[in-house]
Design an enzyme around this catalytic site. Sequence first.
Site, PDB file in Angstrom:
ATOM      1  N   CYS A  13      -1.000  -0.645  -8.333  1.00  0.00           N
ATOM      2  CA  CYS A  13      -1.700   0.089  -7.263  1.00  0.00           C
ATOM      3  C   CYS A  13      -1.887  -0.816  -6.053  1.00  0.00           C
ATOM      4  CB  CYS A  13      -3.056   0.593  -7.752  1.00  0.00           C
ATOM      5  SG  CYS A  13      -4.189  -0.747  -8.180  1.00  0.00           S
ATOM      6  N   CYS A  16      -4.517  -3.561  -6.476  1.00  0.00           N
ATOM      7  CA  CYS A  16      -4.040  -4.736  -7.225  1.00  0.00           C
ATOM      8  C   CYS A  16      -3.229  -5.649  -6.306  1.00  0.00           C
ATOM      9  CB  CYS A  16      -3.168  -4.298  -8.391  1.00  0.00           C
ATOM     10  SG  CYS A  16      -3.933  -3.043  -9.412  1.00  0.00           S
ATOM     11  N   ASP A 394      22.810   7.782  26.178  1.00  0.00           N
ATOM     12  CA  ASP A 394      23.900   7.142  26.900  1.00  0.00           C
ATOM     13  C   ASP A 394      25.128   8.020  26.670  1.00  0.00           C
ATOM     14  OD1 ASP A 394      25.533   5.149  28.147  1.00  0.00           O
ATOM     15  OD2 ASP A 394      26.137   4.502  26.145  1.00  0.00           O
TER      16      ASP A 394
END
Length: 702
Positions: A13, A16, A394
Site C-alpha cells: 500500500c 507502507c 506543425d
Amino acid sequence: MEKSVYRVQGFTCTNCAALFEQNVKALPGVKDAKVNFGAAKVSVEGEATLEELEKAGAFENLRLFPEKQRIVAKKESFWKNQTNVRAVISAVLLVVAWLISKQYGENHGLPVSLYAVSILIGGFSLFVKGFKNLVALRFDMNTLMTIAILGAAIIGQWEEGAMVVFLFAISEALERYSMEKARQSISSLMDIAPKEATVRRNGEEIQIPVDDIQIGDIMIVKPGQKLAMDGEVIKGTSSLNQAAITGESIPVTKSVGDEVFAGTLNEEGLLEVKVTKTVEDTTIAKIIHLVEEAQAERAPSQAFVERFAKYYTPAIMALALGVAVIPPLFFGGEWSKWIYEGLATLVVGCPCALVVSTPVAIVTAIGNAARNGVLIKGGIHLEEAGSLSVIAFDKTGTLTRGIPVVTDLIALQSQSPNEGLAIAASLEKGSQHPLASAIVRKAEEEKLSLHDVDGFSSITGKGVKATVIGNEYYIGSPRLFEELLSVDRMKDIQSQIERLQHEGKTVMVLGTNEQAMTLIAVADEVRESSKNAIQKLHSMGIKKTIMLTGDNKATAHAIGEKLGITDVKGELLPQEKLEAIKQLKSSNQHVGMVGDGVNDAPALATATVGIAMGGAGTDTALETADIALMGDDLGKLPFTIKLSRKTLQIIKQNITFSLAIKLVALLLVVPGWLTLWIAIFADMGATLIVTLNGLRLLRVRE
C-alpha cells in the site's frame, strides 16, 4: 553524491511505501531517498548497503534488487505465502467459533477463546505494524485498525473483532492484487525485447546475452524472431511488426539503411543488423525508464488526495474519540455502546479507498498508453491533456509526411513532360534541397537518363542554372523567371502557377532566359491519418485546431482546408510559432502543440501540453515533449485525449465515491446504528470498487 536505484518487491500500500521511504532516509549514510510506488522502485542518494535497505523494509518483508538486475518472478504457491495461510486459519477458527457460539452462547469461554486466537493469528502482522506506529505516534490505517480491533475485544465484541481482522486481510489482498495488475502494464514492456541475441563475431555466429553486445556488432535476426537491440539494417529486407514500440498495427517493410528497434518482430526475411545502441539506451529501455519516472510524478489530483489524507486521519481519530465519550459524559449514554460506535467510526474512517483511488488510475492509464504507442511523461500531463481546448499543429512531418513528391509536370512548349523532367533532374542532381531531391526521385521512378552539365551555379534563394546539351537552362521559383522573362510571357503561365499554388503545391519553373518550358509542381503528401484525426478531435469537443507552419500562406491554407483545420497561420519562423502559442495561452486557453520535436522545441515546451510525433525515431522528441506519439500516427492523439478524459472521470468518481460511502456510514452514528460489520464492509467495499474502477482504464482503446 552517489545515487543508486533498486527495484522493490513486497509493497502492499501507499502508506507502507511512505514508511519505507522515511526509514531509508533515516539510515546513517543516506542523504535522501525517493520511493516510486507505481513502478515499485526506490532511489537512494548516499551510501547504504542492500542489507541495510532491506532492514529498513523489514516491517513489510520487502526485498530489493539493483535496478538493472533481471528479476525472474516466481509464481508462489498460495500455501507458501504466510499471510494467506494465516488468513485461512483465522477464517476457519472464526467459522468454528461462530458454530460453537450457536450451541453454547456467545459469552461461553470456548468460542471467545477461539475468536481471540483467530484475531491473534489473522491480525499478527497488522498488530506488529499498528503497535510500532502507536509507539511512534504515527496514525495510519494499521494504527486505526489495531485500536478498533483491540477495543472491540476489550468491550466483549469478540465475534465482530475477528470478522474485522478477516475482512481487512481480504481488503489488503485485493489492494495488492490490483496494484500488481496495474504494474503489469509496465512489467510486460520489460519482457518485449529478448535477453539474448545471435551475433556474428570472427566469422562465427554465437548467442550471447544482450548485456555483452557492443555497438557495431552484427546481429543475425531470423524470421519469427524479435530484435534484441536497436540498430541499422545492413543486409536483407523484411516486414517488421513494430506494434510494441509505435502502436502501429500494420507491419512496416525495412531494408538496407533503415533504423530498427529492439522488441519488434521480424515476420519474413533474414536480416543482418548493425547494433547502434547499448542495451541501456535502446528505444524500449528509454520508454520503460520514462514511463516508470512518469509514475513517480504526482498528478494534481493525487497531490490533493495526499494533502487531504494528512489532515483527514487525525480528524477521524478525533471524531471517533468524540463519538465514544461525548454521549456517555453529557447525554447519559451507555459507555459500552458508544465506545463500540467510536471503534466502528475508526474503522469506517480508514483512508484506504481515498489514498488508492488516484494512483491506481494513473499507473493503469500510463501503462495502457505505453502499450498503445503513446508515452505520457507524468500524471500531470495525463490530466492536462484531457482539459485541452485548442490544439496547434506543425505542418511538415506532423500533418504531412515531410517528404515532398512531384505531383504535376506541365510542358509549356513542344517537348514532352519527361524531356523537361530529365533536364530538370540533371540540373538538380547535385543539390541537397528537398525539392531537388523530389525531382531526382521522380526521374529515377520514370527511369530517365540524366545529362552531363557544365557551368553549374546557384542563384541564391531563387534557383540554379547550368549548360545542358549545349543550352543554358534555369530552374527555380516563379520569382526567378519574373526577372528573366518579359511581363507578357509571364502572364501566359501565371494563371497555371496560381492554380497549382492554391492546391497547396510548390511550383518550380524550368526554362531559358527567353522562355519557360516546363512547370513542375511539388507537394508534401498529407498523412492519411491526419484528416480523420482532426475530425475526431472536433467531434470530441476541441474548439479550435490551428496549423502553424513556415510554408507559404497559399500552400498552408490549401492543406488546412483539405484537412478541415479551423485556423491557418503560414510563413512563421520558430520564434513566431512560440509567440502564437503564448498568445493562445494568454486568453486562458489550455493549448496543446503537436510537432516533430526538433525545430518546434520552444513551442512544445511553452504549450500546456507538448506532443511530439515519431518519438521512436528521435531522442529530441522523447526529451522535449510531455507526450510522445511513438509512431508517425496522428490517430493516436484522439486516443490520448480520450484516455486522459476517462482517467479524470474515474479519479473524480473514485474520490467522490470513497468520501460519500464513508459519509453515509458515519451518519449512521447519529442514531447509533453503525456496527463494526457495516464499517468494515464500507471500507473494504469502497477500496475494492475504486480499485476495480481504476483498472477499467486497461480497456480503453482507440
